[in-house]
Design an enzyme around this catalytic site. Structure first.
Site, PDB file in Angstrom:
ATOM      1  CG  ASP A 253      -2.167   0.867   1.000  1.00  0.00           C
ATOM      2  OD1 ASP A 253      -3.193   0.643   1.657  1.00  0.00           O
ATOM      3  OD2 ASP A 253      -2.077   1.776   0.142  1.00  0.00           O
TER       4      ASP A 253
HETATM    5  C1  GLC Z   1      -4.322   4.366  -0.208  1.00  0.00           C
HETATM    6  C2  GLC Z   1      -5.214   3.217   0.181  1.00  0.00           C
HETATM    7  C3  GLC Z   1      -5.290   2.131  -0.864  1.00  0.00           C
HETATM    8  C4  GLC Z   1      -5.132   2.735  -2.253  1.00  0.00           C
HETATM    9  C5  GLC Z   1      -3.715   3.289  -2.342  1.00  0.00           C
HETATM   10  C6  GLC Z   1      -3.465   3.960  -3.707  1.00  0.00           C
HETATM   11  O1  GLC Z   1      -3.596   4.794   0.910  1.00  0.00           O
HETATM   12  O2  GLC Z   1      -4.964   2.586   1.431  1.00  0.00           O
HETATM   13  O3  GLC Z   1      -6.554   1.485  -0.697  1.00  0.00           O
HETATM   14  O4  GLC Z   1      -5.319   1.732  -3.234  1.00  0.00           O
HETATM   15  O5  GLC Z   1      -3.432   4.214  -1.304  1.00  0.00           O
HETATM   16  O6  GLC Z   1      -4.288   5.083  -3.839  1.00  0.00           O
END
Ligand code: GLC
Length: 694
Positions: A253
């Protein structure tokens, strides 16, 4: 026929260490520095570049300037729509219509793919039992079995085959794992879940997506069994890649590998990179730790190159599976034909209709079209809130609000906001009350705006914010029928609201066609068929409260000296304008042998003059096992349409593995013994029976 993996293996052999590491690097912004890195083969992916011109430009750099001409993979969050916004995932899940959910995902991703996005950071499959957690809005609720089926439907939709014969995108199952178990419902918080609970409650939807062929996973921010998920070899290498045989790749993430430092399991960006790599995370989202440190780590520990080879191989395989080597470019004219096209907009309406849950109706719905209505509340004319928590590329000007839909339907109404959505000082209650005085019914929009749910939007209270309750109480004095529309991204504590309303619809954040779907439902043009996928508690003190809880050794003892433990509305609950009557539950063989499925049927009558849809639900309980088991678990369901006064016999064939469980030694078994069974309209009502496995 050479497989994608074989093509990737062949390419991998030609790659330098820099180029292999490059595939493991994902950045966000695209400036000259990143353009140079692309030409040097040092970046494999970008996220959130939702612009087909820019995407084609960087693909040309990769395909014409880099040594091995490896296309880039462009990812983004298409959680519930791209430009044409769909209901939030929690609302869609309340439709219990897996085909529609799959269609919704396909339409959403088709729009995004027309701008060059070929990797979707969805489905979010986190089981959530705590409505304080803002991201409950993004998932499919509290049940592992149903959550797994919704997850599969979304993977099928996002990875559906396009006109060129390739999947329109790679889906990404997230957030691996148990992110929804955050203590206190506080986003990003630690979790405290045993391996047994992981395997029983949180892992099943993730496993289901591997079986469905999902191409990527995303590791989560939280720790699991006290090791951060984005550096956890047990959950990623042992369970996901070895046990589940997942052949795709795992992206972290957002900067969650660098966050291993904050988790105090790494003392530098270099050691964070090492921990992430050893933990099995194949691609670093945006932190740059792989870009900056993997090469020097390999110099000191050459054996690490085999882990880098495996990561790069997985990533290249996905790129081949998407057909990106054959065609990395997107027709820039495509989006004009695809985005907000008629079929997709119609799909947002179809999905919204079936996502609405009727929670109360004292025979005041459906409305007479000639009624004189008072439309009141902070969400009646609010085009932002229905967009929900992940609006992607949507534009609020496309939203059909309730007020707009009332105008389109030529209803006889007057509108007053009555109060602000959250600011208790901003209220215009007397104006609303005096306007309502000469009306037949009050349509009252209450609840949460879309800033109160989603990522980093957990709440310490589940009550109506601002002066909403004051508005309701003032309107109640008029002693007119109040029909409440609850806009929210989560279950809320609304006991007084329910008591003061003559009807109440959970309308969530329903997307672009929100107002139309709501108005059609109020007028009876749409017969509500949604069923809750998360328990509504009566008060915050009961949380976490969910239907599939354990019996404990003292089930009849009170749990609170000052409150009860029953929900306001249980899992699976939802009313209709029709009246469904269940009868004649028959179990074909009440004793089934090893591996034999359980076969049963039930009759459902629509004892009304209104055609409707009912979600027939089957629950079971293992009466005696080696470990404690839930008092009830969903094991099958079917959404059936019944004409006025029609009766249907609904049959189920349930494989025995559905009744299996993990022992304390983590062995999955299906055990002989007795089981209770219920078939009915929700997790609390139904016809009871029993069966045996021997
Ligand atoms: C965010 C979220 C995740 C998302 C990623 C990219 O922090 O936790 O669900 O896909 O970043 O935007």
């Amino acid at each position: 026929m050479t497989t994608s993996r074989q093509k990737a293996q062949k390419l991998l052999q030609k790659m330098t260490l820099d180029e292999k590491i490059g595939q493991m690097v994902q950045f966000g912004r695209i400036k000259d520095k990143e353009r140079d890195f692309i030409a040097q083969g040092k970046i494999g992916s970008f996220l959130n570049s939702r612009n087909v011109g820019l995407v084609n430009e960087v693909q040309h750099i990769a395909m014409e300037k880099s040594r091995l001409k490896i296309p880039l993979l462009i990812g983004s969050d298409i959680i519930h729509g791209y430009v044409s916004t769909f209901p939030i995932p929690l609302a869609e899940a309340c439709s219990w219509n897996l085909k529609l959910i799959e269609e919704s995902a396909k339409h959403a991703m088709t729009e995004a793919a027309s701008e060059g996005v070929r990797w979707n950071f969805a489905p979010m499959v986190d089981i959530a039992r705590d409505p304080r957690w803002g991201r409950i809005a993004e998932g499919a609720g509290e049940d592992p079995y149903y959550g797994g089926l919704v997850a599969r439907a979304r993977v099928r939709g996002f990875q559906s085959i396009g006109k060129d014969g390739y999947p329109i995108s790679a889906a990404c199952t997230k957030h691996y794992v148990a992110y929804g178990a955050a203590i206190g419902g506080r986003d990003y918080n630690s979790i405290d879940v045993s391996e047994h609970e992981l395997r029983t409650t949180y892992l099943p939807p993730f496993k289901a997506t591997v079986e469905e062929g999902v191409m990527t996973f995303m590791s989560s921010f939280n720790d699991v069994l006290s090791v951060p998920a984005s550096g956890n070899p047990f959950t990623i290498r042992k369970i996901l890649k070895e046990e589940y045989k997942f052949k795709g790749f795992v992206v972290s993430d957002w900067e969650s590998i660098e966050e291993l430092i904050a988790h105090n399991v790494a003392d530098s960006r270099k050691s964070a990179a090492l921990t992430g790599l050893n933990g099995g995370v194949d691609m670093d989202m945006h932190s740059g730790v792989y870009h900056d440190h993997l090469k020097e780590l390999v110099k000191k520990q050459p054996h690490l190159e085999s882990l880098i080879d495996d990561a790069a191989l997985r990533i290249l395989t996905v790129k081949y599976e998407l057909g990106l080597f054959e065609n990395p470019y997107t027709d820039p004219k495509l989006k004009d034909k695809v985005i907000l096209n008629k079929k997709t907009v119609e799909m947002t309406l179809k999905m919204a209709r079936e996502s609405i849950v009727l929670l109360k109706n004292n025979n005041v719905l459906p409305l007479d079209k000639k009624s004189k209505l008072a439309l009141i509340g902070p969400f009646a004319d609010d085009p932002h809130t229905p967009i929900g928590c992940w609006g992607a590329a949507c534009n609020h000007e496309n939203t059909i609000t309730v007020k707009k839909a009332f105008e389109n339907a030529n209803l006889d109404f007057e509108y007053q906001a009555g109060c602000h959505a959250v600011d208790p000082k901003k209220k215009w209650i007397q104006e609303a009350v005096s306007m309502a005085k000469d009306k037949d019914q009050i349509i009252l929009t209450l609840g949460e705006n879309n800033d109160l749910s989603g990522e980093n939007n957990s709440r310490a209270f589940l009550d109506l914010p601002g002066a909403q309750l004051e508005l309701l109480r003032a309107l109640k004095v008029l002693n007119k029928p109040i029909i409440t529309l609850l806009f929210s991204g989560r279950p809320m504590t609304i006991v007084e609201t329910v008591d003061s309303s003559d009807a109440l619809l959970a309308v969530w954040h329903l997307g672009l066609s929100s107002g139309t779907a709501i108005t059609e439902t109020l007028l009876g043009l749409n017969n509500p068929s949604g069923k809750l996928v998360t328990t509504f508690p009566k008060t915050l003190g009961q949380v976490p409260l969910y239907y599939n809880h354990k019996n404990t050794g003292r089930p009849s003892f009170r749990r609170y000296v000052d409150f009860d433990v029953s929900p306001l509305f249980p899992f699976g609950y939802g009313l209709s304008y029709s009246k469904f009557v269940y009868s004649n539950l028959e179990i074909k063989h009440s004793v089934i042998g090893k591996k034999e499925p359980l076969e049963l049927s039930v009759e459902v009558l629509n004892d009304s003059d209104v055609e409707g849809k009912e979600v027939v639900q089957v629950y079971y309980k293992d009466l005696c096992a080696q470990v404690t088991r839930p008092v009830k678990e969903l094991c099958a369901f079917e959404k059936v349409s019944l004409k006025a006064h029609e009766k249907k016999k609904i049959s189920f064939t349930i494989e025995q593995t559905q009744f299996g469980y993990y022992t304390a030694a983590m062995k999955f078994i299906v055990e002989e013994g007795g089981f209770a069974l219920w078939v009915g309209p929700n997790s609390q009502e139904g016809i009871a029976s029993e069966f045996n496995i021997q």
